[in-house]
Design a protein around this motif. Structure first.
Motif, PDB file in Angstrom:
ATOM      1  N   THR A 235      41.288  36.506  34.449  1.00 46.95           N
ATOM      2  CA  THR A 235      41.044  37.445  35.553  1.00 46.95           C
ATOM      3  C   THR A 235      40.602  38.821  35.058  1.00 46.95           C
ATOM      4  O   THR A 235      40.470  39.733  35.867  1.00 46.95           O
ATOM      5  N   ASP A 236      40.421  38.961  33.731  1.00 48.31           N
ATOM      6  CA  ASP A 236      39.891  40.236  33.249  1.00 48.31           C
ATOM      7  C   ASP A 236      38.467  40.390  33.778  1.00 48.31           C
ATOM      8  O   ASP A 236      37.749  39.414  33.970  1.00 48.31           O
ATOM      9  N   TYR A 237      38.053  41.630  34.020  1.00 49.70           N
ATOM     10  CA  TYR A 237      36.839  41.863  34.793  1.00 49.70           C
ATOM     11  C   TYR A 237      35.566  41.521  34.026  1.00 49.70           C
ATOM     12  O   TYR A 237      34.533  41.274  34.636  1.00 49.70           O
ATOM     13  N   LYS A 238      35.630  41.485  32.706  1.00 51.55           N
ATOM     14  CA  LYS A 238      34.465  41.029  31.940  1.00 51.55           C
ATOM     15  C   LYS A 238      34.244  39.532  32.164  1.00 51.55           C
ATOM     16  O   LYS A 238      33.103  39.087  32.340  1.00 51.55           O
ATOM     17  N   VAL A 240      35.228  37.929  34.805  1.00 57.25           N
ATOM     18  CA  VAL A 240      34.841  37.802  36.214  1.00 57.25           C
ATOM     19  C   VAL A 240      33.342  38.013  36.387  1.00 57.25           C
ATOM     20  O   VAL A 240      32.659  37.226  37.062  1.00 57.25           O
ATOM     21  N   THR A 271      35.851  35.717  42.837  1.00 57.96           N
ATOM     22  CA  THR A 271      35.399  37.085  42.574  1.00 57.96           C
ATOM     23  C   THR A 271      35.664  37.990  43.766  1.00 57.96           C
ATOM     24  O   THR A 271      36.199  39.096  43.613  1.00 57.96           O
ATOM     25  N   HIS A 276      39.519  45.027  45.643  1.00 58.01           N
ATOM     26  CA  HIS A 276      38.920  46.165  44.929  1.00 58.01           C
ATOM     27  C   HIS A 276      39.483  47.499  45.405  1.00 58.01           C
ATOM     28  O   HIS A 276      39.548  48.467  44.639  1.00 58.01           O
ATOM     29  N   ASN A 334      35.654  48.815  33.045  1.00 54.68           N
ATOM     30  CA  ASN A 334      36.018  47.477  33.516  1.00 54.68           C
ATOM     31  C   ASN A 334      36.039  47.398  35.046  1.00 54.68           C
ATOM     32  O   ASN A 334      35.649  46.379  35.625  1.00 54.68           O
ATOM     33  N   VAL A 335      36.487  48.459  35.705  1.00 57.43           N
ATOM     34  CA  VAL A 335      36.448  48.480  37.170  1.00 57.43           C
ATOM     35  C   VAL A 335      34.996  48.461  37.645  1.00 57.43           C
ATOM     36  O   VAL A 335      34.671  47.830  38.655  1.00 57.43           O
ATOM     37  N   TYR A 337      32.682  46.869  36.114  1.00 58.59           N
ATOM     38  CA  TYR A 337      32.316  45.452  36.009  1.00 58.59           C
ATOM     39  C   TYR A 337      32.752  44.694  37.264  1.00 58.59           C
ATOM     40  O   TYR A 337      32.012  43.861  37.801  1.00 58.59           O
ATOM     41  N   LEU A 338      33.967  44.963  37.730  1.00 58.89           N
ATOM     42  CA  LEU A 338      34.479  44.265  38.909  1.00 58.89           C
ATOM     43  C   LEU A 338      33.613  44.552  40.136  1.00 58.89           C
ATOM     44  O   LEU A 338      33.224  43.622  40.860  1.00 58.89           O
ATOM     45  N   GLN A 342      31.434  41.819  42.258  1.00 61.89           N
ATOM     46  CA  GLN A 342      31.629  41.531  43.683  1.00 61.89           C
ATOM     47  C   GLN A 342      30.352  41.773  44.482  1.00 61.89           C
ATOM     48  O   GLN A 342      30.041  41.015  45.406  1.00 61.89           O
TER      49      GLN A 342
END
Length: 650
Positions: A235-238, A240, A271, A276, A334-335, A337-338, A342
Motif C-alpha cells: 500500500t506504499d504510494y510508489k 500504488v 487506488t 486522500h 509520496n503523497v 504519487y498517491l 488516483q
C-alpha cells in the motif's frame, strides 16, 4: 593523505561555484538575452573542454528558469547544439544535458514541438538504445539511496521521451520506429530497476500506448509482465502509482484489456478507495505554518583537530546525505504519487467506460443538414429516459458495481476542508494543484458513467438526486475555479437526465432555491458553465410545478436573447425544447408570448452561426441540428396556439 577532517565553518565566497548568475547572464553583452548569454553558452557547449560544456549546460538551465528567456532559447540554435551532448563521452555532461532538456520539455507542448523540430530525438534515441543494447541495470548507492549517474541520466532521458511523445505525434512516430518498446517494458521490473525508473517508464508507456496500434502489437506479447505488476502487493504510494499506471497501459491495449479486465478494475478500485483527504489532513498537520518556519536555525558546529578522522568515501557519502531530502520532503513526494495515481485511475476509468457507439468527428462532418435532422416530434425528441442508449459491456458494469467504483469516485470528488486547503495553498501549492486535478478528474469520470449506465446501475434515483443536491450546495457555498465549476455543473446536468421521471424528489424545491440557480447563471462569466446551467433549467422544467416552470421559461427566453456565445444559445434552445416533451404548457406559452420570442431567438441563432461558423469547429453539425429542430419546434408551438383557448381566470 586519503583522510579528511571537519573544520570550522567558513563564510561562503561571493561566487563559490564559479558559474554565472541569472542576473549576470542577462546583463552580459548589450543586455539582450539573444546576443549576450546565448552566444556565450553556444561557445561553451561547442568547447572541447568538459568543464566548459558543463558550465554552458548549467547556464542554459539557469536561463530556462525565466519564461521571458524561453522564446530566445528556442529561436536560437542552443537546443540543436546542446542535444548531441546527450551522447557525449563524459557521463557528467550526459547527465547535465539530460536534466537540462528534461526541464525544457516540461514547459509546454509548443516547446516540445520545437525540440523535435531541432532534432533532439536523434541523440535521445541513440542514448536510450545504448542502455537497451547493453542489458544495463542500475547500481544504486545503497548508503544514501540515490540513483547513480548513469541511472539518473536514463531516468531524465525517459522523462524527455515521455514529454515529447505526449506533446507531438511526430515524436510518437519516431518512437514507433526506434525499437525501444521492448526495453521499456523490461524496466517495469522494479526489483531490478528501482521504483523511480519503473514508474517513469510506465508513465511513458501509458502515453505511447494510447491509440497506437503499432505499439499494441508489441505490448500484447507481454501479458505475463503486466499481470505480475498488477498483482504487486503493498500500500506504499510508489507501489500504488506503479500498479495504477500499468493498469492504464493494459487498458489502452485491446488484447491486454480482454485478458486483464478484472485485475485492471481491481487495481483501480484499490487506488481510489484510499482516503486522500485523510492523508492530506495528516500531512498538513506536520507542515510548517509559513516558509520562515521550514527549518529551525542550527548552531555552527566547531570541530577540533582531535575529532575522529573519516575516509574520503565516507566524507563524500556524508556530504551527499546532508543534501538529501528530509523525511517530510519524502512524505510530500509520496503523497504526490498517491494523488497522481488516483487522478490517473479516474482518467483510465473514464476512457475504458466510454461509449463505443458514438459517431466520429469525420462522420459528423459528413452529415448534411437534410440528413442530420428529422421533423420535430414532441413525443420523440429524445428516448424515454433522456439517457444515451450506448452502454458499456455487461462484464464492465458488473465489475464497477462489485467494486463500488461509483461510491469510491464520489468520495474522491469531495472538496477539502477549508483549513487543509489553506495550509496547502500556503505551504504546498503543488499538492493543492494535484488534489484539485484529482477532484476534477473524478467528477468527469462520474459524468461519463452517468452517460453510459442506467439509473439502477448508478444506485437508484434517490442516490443520484443526493449527488445533484450535494454538488449544488458545494457550488454555492465553496469558491471554485473554472475547471472545477465546469466539471461540477456537467455532472449535475448528467444526473438530472436520470431524474426526469422522478418528480416526487423535486417537490421540496422552492422558489428561493430556483432563484439561487438563476442568480448563479446571471453572475457566471464562463459560457461552458452557463450552458450547463441552462441545460439543467430545461430538465428542471420537466420536473417542477407550473409556477416554477413559468419562471424558468421566462428566464430562459430573456437570458438566451442576450446571450452572445453560439454554443450556449444552442444548448439553451435544445433544453428549452426538452421542457415541452411531456407537457405543452400552452397557458405559459400564451402568457409569456413564447412564439414571437422563439422566432426572434431562431433568427439570432441563424445570424450568429453565419458570423462564427469557422469558430464553431466540431460543434457546428450539432448546432445545425438544433437550429433545424428549433425551427420546426416554433412552427409546432404556433400550430398549438391557434387551437388553444386561454384560461380567462389568469
Amino acid at each position: 593523505m586519503g583522510k579528511t577532517k571537519k573544520g570550522k565553518s567558513k563564510p561562503h565566497k561571493k561566487n563559490p561555484t564559479g558559474l554565472q548568475s541569472l542576473r549576470d547572464l542577462e546583463n552580459e553583452g548589450d543586455g539582450s538575452t539573444s546576443s549576450g548569454p546565448i552566444n556565450t553558452i553556444i561557445d561553451q557547449l561547442q568547447s572541447a573542454s568538459n568543464d566548459e560544456k558543463m558550465c554552458g549546460l548549467q547556464s542554459l538551465s539557469t536561463l530556462c528558469q525565466r519564461e521571458l528567456n524561453i522564446k530566445q532559447i528556442i529561436d536560437s540554435d542552443l537546443v540543436r547544439i546542446a542535444a548531441p551532448l546527450l551522447i557525449d563521452p563524459d557521463i557528467n555532461v550526459r547527465q547535465a544535458c539530460s536534466g537540462c532538456l528534461r526541464n525544457l520539455s516540461c514547459i509546454s507542448v509548443e516547446i516540445c514541438e520545437r525540440l523535435v523540430e531541432q532534432d533532439v530525438f536523434t541523440p535521445l534515441q541513440t542514448l536510450l538504445c545504448q542502455y537497451a543494447n547493453n542489458e544495463w541495470l542500475p547500481t544504486n548507492d545503497k548508503k544514501v539511496d540515490v540513483l547513480d549517474q548513469k541511472s539518473d541520466t536514463f531516468l531524465q532521458a525517459v522523462n524527455i521521451m515521455w514529454n515529447l511523445c505526449e506533446s507531438t505525434s511526430v515524436a510518437l512516430e519516431f518512437f514507433n520506429q526506434s525499437q525501444l518498446l521492448q526495453s521499456f517494458v523490461r524496466c517495469l521490473d522494479h526489483e531490478k530497476f528501482g521504483m523511480e525508473i519503473s514508474i517513469s517508464t510506465a508513465q511513458c508507456l501509458l502515453v505511447i500506448s494510447e491509440d497506437n496500434p503499432a505499439a499494441w502489437r508489441i505490448l500484447a506479447e507481454f501479458v505475463s509482465v503486466f499481470q505480475n505488476v498488477l498483482k504487486l502487493e503493498g500500500t506504499d504510494y510508489k507501489t500504488v502509482i506503479l500498479r495504477t499506471v500499468v493498469a492504464g497501459v493494459a487498458s489502452n491495449v485491446p488484447a491486454l484489456t480482454v485478458q486483464c479486465l478484472h485485475p485492471i478494475i481491481e487495481t483501480l478500485s484499490k487506488t481510489i478507495e484510499i482516503n486522500h483527504r485523510q492523508v492530506l489532513n495528516e500531512l498538513t498537520s506536520r507542515l510548517p505554518l509559513n516558509e520562515n518556519e521550514t527549518q529551525e536555525p542550527t548552531a555552527v558546529e566547531i570541530v577540533d583537530d582531535e575529532m575522529r578522522e573519516e575516509s574520503e568515501a565516507d566524507a563524500s557519502a556524508r556530504r551527499l546525505r546532508e543534501d538529501l531530502p528530509t523525511e517530510l520532503d519524502n512524505d510530500i513526494k509520496n503523497v504526490g504519487y498517491l494523488l497522481s495515481a488516483q487522478r490517473t485511475a479516474s482518467e483510465i476509468l473514464t476512457n475504458i467506460c466510454s461509449s463505443e457507439g458514438s459517431e466520429s468527428k469525420d462522420e459528423m462532418e459528413d452529415i448534411s443538414d437534410a440528413e442530420s435532422v428529422h421533423d420535430y416530434d414532441i413525443n420523440e425528441h429524445q428516448n424515454g429516459n433522456g439517457i444515451c442508449e450506448d452502454k458499456i459491456p455487461v462484464e464492465m458494469t458488473e465489475a464497477i458495481k462489485a467494486h463500488k467504483i461509483v461510491e469510491k469516485l464520489w468520495a474522491r470528488s469531495q472538496p477539502l476542508a477549508e483549513n487543509v486547503k489553506a495550509i496547502l495553498m500556503t505551504s504546498e501549492k503543488n499538492l493543492y494543484k494535484r488534489q484539485n486535478s484529482l477532484r476534477i478528474s473524478t467528477l468527469i469520470c462520474l459524468h461519463n458513467l452517468c452517460n453510459v449506465m442506467t439509473t439502477e446501475e448508478l444506485g437508484g434515483a434517490t442516490a443520484i438526486y443526493n449527488v445533484w443536491l450535494d454538488l449544488g450546495q458545494q457550488i454555492f457555498q465553496i469558491q471554485q475555479d473554472y475547471e472545477s465549476l465546469e466539471a461540477s455543473t456537467s455532472l449535475m446536468r448528467a444526473t438530472l437526465e436520470h431524474l426526469k421521471k422522478s418528480r416526487d424528489l423535486f417537490q421540496q424545491v422552492s422558489d428561493s432555491d430556483l432563484q439561487l440557480i438563476l442568480d448563479g447563471i446571471q453572475n457566471c462569466d464562463k459560457s461552458e458553465v452557463r450552458a450547463n446551467w441552462l441545460r439543467m433549467l430545461g430538465s428542471l422544467g420537466c420536473l417542477l410545478a407550473e409556477p416554477l416552470v413559468k419562471k424558468i421559461t421566462d428566464f430562459m427566453l430573456e437570458t438566451t436573447i442576450k446571450e452572445d456565445d453560439v454554443w450556449t444559445i444552442s444548448e439553451a434552445l435544445d433544453s428549452f425544447m426538452d421542457m415541452f416533451s411531456d407537457n405543452d404548457w400552452n397557458q405559459i406559452v400564451h402568457e409569456l408570448n413564447v412564439v414571437p420570442k422563439s422566432k426572434e431567438l431562431e433568427k439570432i441563432l441563424k445570424t450568429k452561426m453565419k458570423q462564427r461558423k469557422r469558430e464553431l469547429g466540431d460543434r457546428y453539425p450539432a448546432i445545425v441540428t438544433i437550429k433545424t429542430n428549433f425551427t420546426r419546434f416554433c412552427k409546432y408551438l404556433e400550430t398549438q396556439q391557434k387551437s388553444f383557448v386561454p384560461n380567462p381566470t389568469t
